[in-house]
Design an enzyme around this catalytic site. Structure first.
Site, PDB file in Angstrom:
ATOM      1  N   ASP A 100      -9.774 -12.639  -2.456  1.00 49.85           N
ATOM      2  CA  ASP A 100      -8.930 -12.137  -1.372  1.00 49.85           C
ATOM      3  C   ASP A 100      -7.997 -13.258  -0.916  1.00 49.85           C
ATOM      4  OD1 ASP A 100      -7.938 -10.431   0.537  1.00 49.85           O
ATOM      5  OD2 ASP A 100      -9.766 -10.343   1.736  1.00 49.85           O
ATOM      6  N   ASP A 117      -5.285  -4.160   3.717  1.00 56.20           N
ATOM      7  CA  ASP A 117      -5.773  -3.987   5.095  1.00 56.20           C
ATOM      8  C   ASP A 117      -5.158  -2.760   5.746  1.00 56.20           C
ATOM      9  OD1 ASP A 117      -7.187  -6.269   4.637  1.00 56.20           O
ATOM     10  OD2 ASP A 117      -5.875  -7.577   5.790  1.00 56.20           O
TER      11      ASP A 117
END
Length: 924
Positions: free
Chosen positions: A521, A596
């Protein structure tokens, strides 16, 4: 608030990141990006470039010539190369640059195989070459290249004369405009003036540029490249992920262009052209008769203007009067900050042809382990070992399958990767063993930001060995991320990648096993205090390349190191990696997700749009955080998100640290049962997903597909992006609106007469016979899904806690007949884990049904031995009910019972092993 280093810096960064939704003012517009301003201004100017007569050279597979900018007389090297498989490669570079310009490495899967060319005609103003029946026509002045597939013009390069190439030059003195910008931030938005001299660039930001409090030194000055591509046979354009926008690209007239620049954008805005985490610069033009594509191989910040029919009224009128096309063809204008022009022209002619041509260049995702196609349970963060064990046990208690538990950054010792928090996770190996004994896996996160801590071995090694990305002054770059002060390994250096990969060895990372997989990530890279929450462009990488040259490749290089580490750790086990940042070719190493997102109906809807676009750009292994990463979904939204998520290739529930816990049993029983029903349906279709991914690796055909992939003539279906196809076997239209009892489903037409395929409801086998929109009733359990008539697909319908326990379970074949009473399909199986399939240890079989008989035909001799067998055969669409069936194996025929049901029949217990030839004949 003023942030200081250490703990306060982290708290400040967290406050900024987590407080509100994305603030678009933190990210540049085209007007705030000087190279975009300059490149876009070319759209209002005339042609500047021409081939220089007498410079042409022809070779077996290519031709070269010199190109000149007629205004400043700077010369460029032009090369056109034919590639095997109906593709061309076009390159333009400076002929004698002051220093080499960056050429993208590691995106292609290897050196493309070249084809042969033949010069068909050569005059002073035009050169015609042919290759594999295709044709390229090169016009000298103004410079233009037209590409024909079977004598149909499908791509025209520089037809709009928007080619723009800023050659490298010495900075003689600070331009007055740049000085003014340095003194006054508002100069960034000033209009670009006409250059005072042919070689001058008098633009604020050409030699240095400010954005908010950040200063970009630009030591090499302006070096943008831009080029336009028109698609004369197309009606729509699609591609260039990643954007939270519609599948069909929208006109950018009067708006910002689409931006390709890997950025950490949370709670991103939907229906937006803003940059997100990935940048895949491939675009397709599609019309009823032809599909073509362009892969723009450039890793610098890139903007893409889209021109569609409504953007040029004058041209439309001219073409109409002349009797030609009534509107100008759609066009894309690629504008990159640095590098060279390196474009691959994909001639199709069908959509799947173009997708496969792109896959031939950049590769495909290798066959994943089966568990990675099953259900993943994650949140930021599961608190400790007891929490992980408890959640796993609860899935068993409530009979919901689950294959993988995920741990976010809080499992580490103070955000130091390759370590564990010894208080929360004192015995990680025991925890992992408890999961694997249940057939489950663990995935842990490892990001590229490295905590600057003198007590941390990884930081000390990188510091002592010079492994970090450097500032322009030669120092280790320091930014802020989750650990606070952090530095970033320079993964472009092969020595650094090797060092990083070596850390996954079990004698080093001793608190994991070879079954623990990986999540990369924040690898855009995310830098909380950097410009646009990323790294400054004037940092220096291995090879003395600036970060501006390679920005969109940073996450890709991180993946290369991660993938190598997992392969070296266990050479016979296929790695599973999830990545957020990605570029062309990253699909060879990892799955992706849409980042997100927000617990909102609009973000649910865009999960389909985004993953469809990614799939056409090579990234079939795509999904979205089920339930939304930010926020707290209500029961209905969560139910519908699970029902949608089961029909995206990557299926993971994930949530932010500040959200309420949302494991299925924490909701009312009705919601838990709806979720259970959806997850069980996903597991039943795992044989289909696994087969599709094997065939993706072999052919390059995406796993999920837009309607136009198989229905290219149906204009109504071009823009539909709330439905998807799983291969050509399932049509899925998830319920993605709140409080509805009906949804409109579009059944595509196969020809101009609006004839359609037959489609069978997978729950009832009710048949849909006509194309067009149909209103379909839905209750809380209903997921509108149809199987195409003429297809056969495999399922497994016995419930297990995890997919790894299903390997020897029997198969059910679902046969849905077309109007001729025929169907075909395939099934692939192997050990679901190792690379033995590459040595032939697999079973790949085609099934064909015609004239009341089902036969299997193996693709290659089966070498893999499986204990699985065919348990049931379901046949829908028969004109009459058979009295029974006979199955013949090795010359011996056995009679089988056939049970009639509404809309279908079931042949019970054929009992034949998967690696055995058979023929099944219905009796009447």
């Amino acid at each position: 608030m003023r942030c200081v280093l250490g703990v306060l810096a982290t708290l400040c960064a967290l406050f900024l990141i987590l407080s509100d939704a994305v603030d678009p003012s933190n990210f540049k517009t085209c007007d705030q990006s000087s190279f975009c301003r300059r490149s876009r201004k070319v759209q209002s100017s005339g042609s500047k470039y021409a081939l220089i007569p007498g410079t042409l050279n022809t070779y077996a597979d290519s031709l070269t010539a010199d190109l000149v900018n007629k205004e400043n007389h700077h010369q460029f090297a032009f090369k056109l190369e034919a590639l095997v498989g109906s593709s061309f490669r076009l390159q333009i570079d400076e002929k004698q640059p002051l220093k080499p310009r960056y050429r993208v490495e590691h995106a292609l899967k290897g050196q493309p195989q070249t084809g042969r060319i033949r010069v068909q005609r050569e005059t002073d103003g035009e050169i015609v070459i042919t290759s594999e029946g295709n044709k390229a026509v090169i016009h000298g002045d103004p410079f233009r290249v037209d590409f024909y597939e079977n004598d149909v013009l499908v791509v025209s390069v520089n037809a709009k004369n928007w080619l723009y190439f800023e050659h490298l030059r010495q900075k003689s003195q600070e331009p007055p405009a740049a000085q003014a910008e340095h003194e006054n931030q508002q100069e960034q938005d000033a209009a670009v003036e006409t250059p005072k001299a042919a070689d001058a660039i008098d633009d604020p930001g050409a030699w240095e540029e400010n954005f908010k409090s950040h200063h970009d030194a630009k030591p090499y000055g302006p070096e943008a490249v831009a080029l336009d591509f028109s698609f004369p046979a197309a009606e729509i354009l699609f591609g260039i992920p990643e954007h939270a926008d519609s599948f069909v690209l929208k006109s950018t007239s009067g708006t910002d262009p689409y931006r390709l620049y890997n950025l950490d954008v949370f709670e991103y805005i939907v229906d937006s052209k803003m940059a997100l985490y990935g940048s895949v610069p491939v675009i397709y033009g599609h019309g009823p008769q032809r599909t073509a594509g362009v892969y723009w191989q450039n890793a610098a910040e890139t903007w893409v203007d889209i021109q569609t029919a409504e953007t040029n009224v004058v041209s439309s009128l001219v073409n109409f009067v002349s009797g030609s096309r009534k509107s100008p063809p759609p066009a894309a204008h690629f504008m990159s900050e640095s590098g060279i022009v390196d474009a691959f022209i994909l001639l199709g002619p069908k959509p799947l042809d173009a997708f496969k041509q792109y896959a031939a260049l950049t590769g495909t995702h290798e066959l994943p382990q089966l568990f990675s196609l099953a259900y993943h349970q994650s949140r930021w963060n599961y608190n400790d070992e007891r929490d992980v064990t408890s959640v796993s046990a609860k899935f068993d208690e409530f009979n919901i399958p689950m294959d993988t538990m995920w741990l976010d950054i809080e499992y580490t010792d103070g955000k130091r990767y390759f370590t564990w928090d010894k208080f929360k996770f004192p015995q990680p190996l025991t925890m992992i063993k408890n999961l694997t004994e249940l057939g489950r896996h663990l995935v842990v996160i490892i990001d590229p930001h490295i905590k600057r801590d003198n007590g941390y071995f990884f930081h000390n090694d990188c510091t002592e060995r010079g492994y970090y990305v450097k500032t322009r002054d030669g120092n280790d770059y320091e930014g802020w991320c989750w650990p606070g002060a952090a530095s970033y390994p320079d993964f472009f250096n092969p020595v650094v990648r090797d060092y990083y990969a070596s850390q996954y060895a079990l004698d080093k990372f001793q608190t994991v096993t070879s079954d623990v997989m990986l999540w990369n990530d924040m690898n855009e890279p995310s830098v909380f205090n950097g410009p646009e929450i990323t790294a400054p462009k004037d940092l220096i990488h291995y090879g003395n390349w600036e970060h501006r040259d390679v920005h969109n490749l940073y996450g890709h290089m991180h993946l290369m190191g991660s993938f190598a580490g997992l392969q070296q750790r266990d050479p016979n086990q296929r790695p599973f990696i999830l990545t957020r940042a990605h570029f062309a070719g990253s699909q060879r190493y990892a799955a992706i997700w849409t980042g997100d997102n927000l617990a909102d109906w609009s973000h649910l809807q865009h999960s389909i749009k985004m993953c469809l676009t990614e799939a056409t750009a090579g990234f079939s292994f795509c999904g979205a955080d089920v339930g939304g990463f930010f926020g707290n979904p209500d029961a209905e939204l969560l139910e519908r998100w699970y029902q949608t998520g089961i029909f995206l290739p990557f299926f993971r529930a994930h949530a932010h640290i500040d959200t309420k816990r949302r494991e299925p049993w924490l909701f009312p029983e009705r919601t838990r049962l709806v979720i259970q029903n959806a997850v069980l349906k996903r597991y039943s279709y795992l044989p289909l997903w696994y087969t599709a991914f094997y065939e993706l690796e072999q052919t390059g055909e995406p796993v999920i597909r837009p309607l136009l992939a198989h229905y290219p003539l149906d204009k109504e279906g071009f823009a539909i992006d709330n439905q998807l196809l799983v291969q050509d076997r399932l049509l899925v239209r998830p319920v993605m609106q709140q409080g509805v009892s009906k949804v409109d489903v579009y059944f595509p037409a196969v020809d101009d007469k609006k004839n359609g395929d037959l489609w069978y409801d997978v729950d009832t086998y009710q048949r849909q016979e006509k194309s067009g929109y149909v209103s379909v009733s839905v209750d809380e359990y209903k997921i509108p899904v149809w199987q195409r008539g003429g297809s056969i697909l495999p399922k497994k319908e016995r419930q297990r806690r995890a997919s790894t326990l299903m390997i020897n379970d029997p198969y059910t074949l679902i046969i849905c007949l077309d109007r001729q009473g025929k169907a075909s399909g395939s099934l692939y199986l192997d050990d679901e884990k190792s690379y033995a399939y590459r040595q032939g240890q697999f079973i790949h079989v085609n099934y064909e049904f015609a004239n009341g008989q089902l036969v299997n035909r193996f693709i290659g001799k089966p070498k893999y031995k499986s204990d699985a067998w065919i348990e049931r055969i379901v046949i829908a669409g028969l004109e009459r009910v058979p009295s029974g069936a006979g199955i013949t194996v090795n010359g011996v025929t056995q009679q089988l019972e056939v049970l009639p049901h509404e809309g279908h029949v079931v042949v019970r217990k054929p009992g034949v092993k998967m690696d055995v030839d058979f023929a099944l004949k219905l009796n009447y």
